[in-house]
Design a protein around this motif. Structure first.
Motif, PDB file in Angstrom:
ATOM      1  N   GLU A  46       1.227  -7.061   3.725  1.00  0.00           N
ATOM      2  CA  GLU A  46      -0.023  -6.436   4.161  1.00  0.00           C
ATOM      3  C   GLU A  46       0.207  -5.017   4.695  1.00  0.00           C
ATOM      4  O   GLU A  46      -0.646  -4.154   4.536  1.00  0.00           O
ATOM      5  CB  GLU A  46      -0.691  -7.301   5.237  1.00  0.00           C
ATOM      6  N   ARG A  47       1.340  -4.740   5.245  1.00  0.00           N
ATOM      7  CA  ARG A  47       1.578  -3.402   5.784  1.00  0.00           C
ATOM      8  C   ARG A  47       2.351  -2.521   4.786  1.00  0.00           C
ATOM      9  O   ARG A  47       2.023  -1.365   4.609  1.00  0.00           O
ATOM     10  CB  ARG A  47       2.393  -3.479   7.090  1.00  0.00           C
ATOM     11  N   GLY A  48       3.333  -3.128   4.144  1.00  0.00           N
ATOM     12  CA  GLY A  48       4.239  -2.305   3.351  1.00  0.00           C
ATOM     13  C   GLY A  48       3.844  -2.107   1.901  1.00  0.00           C
ATOM     14  O   GLY A  48       4.295  -1.164   1.261  1.00  0.00           O
ATOM     15  N   TRP A  54      -5.318  -0.015   2.535  1.00  0.00           N
ATOM     16  CA  TRP A  54      -5.418   0.727   3.796  1.00  0.00           C
ATOM     17  C   TRP A  54      -6.226   2.002   3.601  1.00  0.00           C
ATOM     18  O   TRP A  54      -7.049   2.366   4.446  1.00  0.00           O
ATOM     19  CB  TRP A  54      -4.020   1.073   4.325  1.00  0.00           C
ATOM     20  N   TYR A  90       7.189  -5.388   7.256  1.00  0.00           N
ATOM     21  CA  TYR A  90       7.399  -3.999   7.678  1.00  0.00           C
ATOM     22  C   TYR A  90       7.423  -3.835   9.188  1.00  0.00           C
ATOM     23  O   TYR A  90       6.560  -3.180   9.761  1.00  0.00           O
ATOM     24  CB  TYR A  90       6.331  -3.105   7.011  1.00  0.00           C
ATOM     25  N   PRO A  91       8.417  -4.354   9.859  1.00  0.00           N
ATOM     26  CA  PRO A  91       9.541  -5.111   9.298  1.00  0.00           C
ATOM     27  C   PRO A  91       9.314  -6.607   9.345  1.00  0.00           C
ATOM     28  O   PRO A  91       8.589  -7.118  10.177  1.00  0.00           O
ATOM     29  CB  PRO A  91      10.677  -4.736  10.233  1.00  0.00           C
ATOM     30  N   TYR A 123      15.513   0.763  -0.124  1.00  0.00           N
ATOM     31  CA  TYR A 123      14.121   1.197  -0.172  1.00  0.00           C
ATOM     32  C   TYR A 123      13.199   0.199   0.523  1.00  0.00           C
ATOM     33  O   TYR A 123      12.031   0.478   0.719  1.00  0.00           O
ATOM     34  CB  TYR A 123      13.663   1.354  -1.630  1.00  0.00           C
ATOM     35  N   ASN A 124      13.738  -0.960   0.871  1.00  0.00           N
ATOM     36  CA  ASN A 124      12.872  -2.007   1.383  1.00  0.00           C
ATOM     37  C   ASN A 124      13.721  -3.048   2.124  1.00  0.00           C
ATOM     38  O   ASN A 124      14.272  -3.963   1.503  1.00  0.00           O
ATOM     39  CB  ASN A 124      12.111  -2.660   0.212  1.00  0.00           C
ATOM     40  N   PHE A 125      13.811  -2.888   3.423  1.00  0.00           N
ATOM     41  CA  PHE A 125      14.694  -3.759   4.193  1.00  0.00           C
ATOM     42  C   PHE A 125      14.159  -5.179   4.297  1.00  0.00           C
ATOM     43  O   PHE A 125      14.932  -6.110   4.511  1.00  0.00           O
ATOM     44  CB  PHE A 125      14.981  -3.140   5.554  1.00  0.00           C
ATOM     45  N   ASP A 126      12.846  -5.353   4.138  1.00  0.00           N
ATOM     46  CA  ASP A 126      12.305  -6.715   4.097  1.00  0.00           C
ATOM     47  C   ASP A 126      12.941  -7.503   2.954  1.00  0.00           C
ATOM     48  O   ASP A 126      13.180  -8.704   3.088  1.00  0.00           O
ATOM     49  CB  ASP A 126      10.787  -6.689   3.859  1.00  0.00           C
TER      50      ASP A 126
ATOM     51  N   GLU D 136      15.800   2.247   8.259  1.00  0.00           N
ATOM     52  CA  GLU D 136      14.622   1.377   8.267  1.00  0.00           C
ATOM     53  C   GLU D 136      13.403   2.107   8.841  1.00  0.00           C
ATOM     54  O   GLU D 136      12.298   1.971   8.301  1.00  0.00           O
ATOM     55  CB  GLU D 136      14.903   0.084   9.040  1.00  0.00           C
ATOM     56  N   LEU D 140       9.708   2.442   7.157  1.00  0.00           N
ATOM     57  CA  LEU D 140       8.481   2.043   7.861  1.00  0.00           C
ATOM     58  C   LEU D 140       7.523   3.226   7.976  1.00  0.00           C
ATOM     59  O   LEU D 140       6.310   3.072   7.842  1.00  0.00           O
ATOM     60  CB  LEU D 140       8.839   1.502   9.247  1.00  0.00           C
ATOM     61  N   ALA D 143       5.018   3.731   5.177  1.00  0.00           N
ATOM     62  CA  ALA D 143       4.035   2.691   4.859  1.00  0.00           C
ATOM     63  C   ALA D 143       2.688   2.996   5.492  1.00  0.00           C
ATOM     64  O   ALA D 143       2.595   3.167   6.715  1.00  0.00           O
ATOM     65  CB  ALA D 143       4.538   1.328   5.338  1.00  0.00           C
ATOM     66  N   GLY D 145       0.437   1.015   6.116  1.00  0.00           N
ATOM     67  CA  GLY D 145       0.019  -0.053   6.998  1.00  0.00           C
ATOM     68  C   GLY D 145       0.730  -0.087   8.346  1.00  0.00           C
ATOM     69  O   GLY D 145       0.425  -0.943   9.175  1.00  0.00           O
TER      70      GLY D 145
END
Lengths: 247, 247, 247, 247, 247, 247
Positions: A46-48, A54, A90-91, A123-126, D136, D140, D143, D145
């Motif tokens: 939802e955030r990233g 958004w 995120y995160p 590019y994306n720590f999640d 990170e 963030l 983003a 969001g």
């Protein structure tokens, strides 16, 4: 094993759309083979991963609703059961509760295979944290001493799906999975993501590119008689293959 | 494809005994599956792997004769056809003639799989040079423009067998091949190497160790019902697996 | 420096078409910047990359002629001077004469940059051998004691172009070169390769894919105002960048 | 973009003196180019890097005061704005509050470049945790969001500065930055660290050594006419360079 | 073992000055411990490392004479016996004769240790080819079947000395050898290289830098009582250490 | 240094039995050399390594009691002092309190060497987290500013013991420790683990295998006169060796 007699594969997806772009073909393929396919969406992204929503001024809750609905629609096309954990992104930081839930999910459904993200993703720590989490839940689910109402897990294979920029993620291709027979459904599932037409094309072209490489890497029978593989997905293997044949 | 209707796997072995210790199980297994198994011994290992015979005062020709005879006996037990190239060892340096011979061998027999040594081996440069040579012959055999009486080769998979000291050779285990059903014959084949009893034991123990690991890495069905794998051989994959299943 | 006052970049290409697919954009770009672009085709790719022509029953000499003519046509579109060494392919093995010729070429033209193949390529050993050879000629050209009528070479940067299957070649992307302004000419150059329509598409799609990644990796000015990069080529750097800015 | 019209580079420094030894040259260089240089000191290095002050019997608060004052003095010489977060060291563990602060800092100042520590450092875990944290926060900040009063960040390049023992940290040199023109100021900034004369010398010598290597890796113009680079700093690149030139 | 009762260490040096800059300290140290130190100079470095002499207009033979004389002088200061093979440089390509000579050298003198170049060196291919050659001669010397008048070699340890740009060569530091007690002689030996004052300084500073790192990596006794190591040389180990202590 | 005048080595073990299988030989060896050997068991392995006891229906507390008692018995045989932290396993997550305890332990006993797990272990995340934790505690113990009643730690060497599946853990063998003289006691210590007979055999065979490799890697004196090493343990070194000899 669950009362459900079907064999299971399980996808652990950081955000609600990852499973479509990255392993939609595998899902459809295994569905067609008679497997139950479980997709675990740890967050809605939802955030990233929802920039468009958004920008439209939607609230956090509205965004989650849209993302969930799109994922459900795609899952249905692919033949998967999708489960949402709403663990935040995120995160993404896994909690003890999430760990218990995923360990129990693994034990209840006894997947033969687990699909998840790459080991690294700058590019994306999640993504990389999800991989770490999925691998650890698998180990915990194997332990007699981890409290759960279900019996312990065996040793399912783990395959990592291809990240957006594989070379930057030290991603290695160990398997090129032929998804030619189900590519149409993958394409339809991608098209559920309304606002991301550029990605439909991007991941269709990637599937073609991996298809060409699959042809170039496959056995003599195929290359002598004309290659029929048009679309493929790339995966990295985590644990050795065990069996009575070289495959 | 040769007139022989059987499918083929081909082993490229630097010295005449390597194929026994390192992939004897795979040979017996594929023989039992109905494959023709071709073993290419590039040299007899007459200089580098025959210390005992030199100490007995044998001549170079006598040593080659003994090594050849032992290898033939072992190959028969395992079910392989062995072909000797007598290209010299310590050091092994491939010639244009050897290249032509191996390219033609590949084209004539169209192997589905090629087994050879590891990419690196700081204890034995013949091994790594053999790997390089086998990989290049495979590529040359695929080219329409390489002169030969046989049609071009497809894209056989290549698997590297385990070197004596795997960590020093950056060897990675991608496959643990279950050789339980044929281990007795591998043991008998090893015992053809009269003067090397210590290696019989060493490689029997290694097979057990790889068997234990195979159990620990295999799927839920096996680990839930009791592991039946007792012996295994370890291999590294060079090219991606292509197919319609994760294996 | 040669009498020619233009600055030079030099491409070392194993076979006569490699320079088109892999760095055609860079060639056109540097031509437009006023550089002299030298393309060194070590072979015509007559054995390894001319399957169609062999199937048509052409002789070796006819094939070389066709390959040369196609490469010249493509070079003209891109704005490059192409030099053929006819050193043979499949396998390519450099001789002392070829080494002298390439060292002298480097010294005469004093390239600011050298472009060549990847360090590893298990699908094509000519490629990796060409890289090794180009790197060594560069070092030899720097030595006062290497006999030549030309003065020594400085320390040109070296960039490796993208192989067909980058992950299998341990290729790392260090530079994404924006070729949007010259992509049309790269496409035209590719179309000189009459019988390889499937590759026109494959490498056009690759350029798009690298273009998307370029957008995702580029600085704030671009991503804030809308990304204009549509096509890119990927390169790996061999030696550190030296300068007064981070670039 | 902040109201400040200047372009920005941002240094993320685990302890208050790291920025001096490791990228003092880059800071002065970019200051001279008209950039705003932001230095974020996550901690004062009060526990891990202040042995002398502890031995003098100073309290924790006194030590922070001394470290802050030295860092401010050095920053002024180099032309940087320094911001202290006092987040604690040995060990450094980032909080949600610190994350919000750094994400907002990035968004407000929109750095074109971010400089930080190496990916690994077995001698100093704060360093590697800072790198992870900086990378990170950058993601963030990109983003939509992520809640913030500032607009999203673009895709600034990231360069890692050289750790104390580069080989042990798997540090790779991608850039040798010529700091000859500003070395005097780097030296003066180092001399603000009163009690660490041995490090003044150590890092001056390192700059010379990297300067010699810069000469050896730079283009023909320089090496033909005599190398003018005397001092350099080494950096590793995290993301590919994107642009219309090889640099 | 040779009739000489002393224990031996052997240095395999591509060019006649490498042994001074890279392991002069080790040579002096082992000489002082009562070892015979053999230095094998495969070439004089007449083409690749003698720029100054070529610029002075000297002939190839004159250059070899100067280089030999400088190396002999340095070897005497360090306490080494130097043997010249005059096998040519830039490029160095070992012949069968050279191989026989070095294998016999190893067998006659039975070194306990072998020192040589790094595995990779993109700035100097003679260096990496020398390493490969030295490692292979060591293996050949171990084989009963390799013809020679001397008995077989045991399994001497191999240590690689530090290249000019260690990070570019993937050099790893496994040993920091304390050369404080002999550094003066290493400096004097370096000063035999008349025309290379800049390298005297460069390698003195490197020794200091490695000395500082040695202090930081050494055991509690030293770091508690004040570090006494001022100068060190860095080495990479090829084979595991075997013994009854962790060292 | 503690009042105890003996020199110390310290083992950091994730679960209470790890120290037996993985470094029991080293413990006995150093005990015999007069060292105090401290074994820190961070957990009892009550959840992850006690399958048999859970199957017998034992409670968590009962399991801890059994595991503790077995570990104490084994430690006594090996000559170690064992300290239990009861920090929990599966998953192991270190707390600030545990960190303080281990830092203080290191400072009080001033180990010359620290032994712990491998850097990676995808089969057991407690292992790799323990390694990270032990390495960080070592760094913290070196800092003057870390609060403690004991003086700071020096720079003890760290060696990593062999994991169950070394290739999957990227384990490299830097040391083969000859444990022939103490193997009987290691075997007896293993036999304290009543229910794990299969592991007694597995680790005895591993010790033999490493012993064979030790013979193959050791110096000429040994291999010329007959190899006496029968059993060994493999270790990976974390920091460079510092000293006046190559070892």
């Amino acid at each position: 094993m669950s009362s459900n007699a079907k064999k299971t594969i399980t996808v652990v997806s950081a955000h609600s759309a990852d499973f479509i772009w990255r392993c939609g073909g595998a899902i459809a393929l295994y569905h067609d083979l008679g497997y139950q396919v479980r997709v675990l969406c740890l967050s809605y992204g939802e955030r990233g991963e929802s920039a468009r929503l958004w920008k439209q001024g939607k609230t956090l809750d509205e965004i989650k609703t849209v993302r969930r609905s799109e994922a459900e629609e795609a899952a249905e096309i692919l033949g998967a059961q999708v489960r949402f954990f709403d663990a935040g992104d995120y995160p993404f930081h896994p909690t003890k509760e999430l760990q218990d839930a995923v360990v129990n999910e693994f034990r209840e459904h006894q997947p033969e295979l687990i699909l998840t993200h790459s080991i690294e993703d700058p590019y994306n720590f999640d993504h990389q944290r999800t991989t770490q989490f999925a691998l650890e839940c698998r180990v915990l689910a194997q332990a007699e001493g981890y409290e759960s109402e279900h019996g312990i897990l065996g040793a399912p294979s783990v395959f990592l799906f291809e990240p957006h920029q594989p070379e930057q993620c030290n991603f290695k291709v160990d398997v090129l999975l032929d998804i030619t027979s189900v590519f149409d459904r993958k394409r339809k599932a991608m098209e559920c993501m309304n606002a991301q037409e550029h990605l439909w094309e991007y991941y269709s072209e990637l599937a073609k590119r991996r298809g060409v490489q699959a042809g170039r890497n496959s056995g003599s029978a195929i290359s002598l008689t004309g290659n029929k593989i048009k679309y493929a997905e790339a995966y990295q293997r985590v644990f050795p293959h065990v069996g009575g044949l070289f495959v």
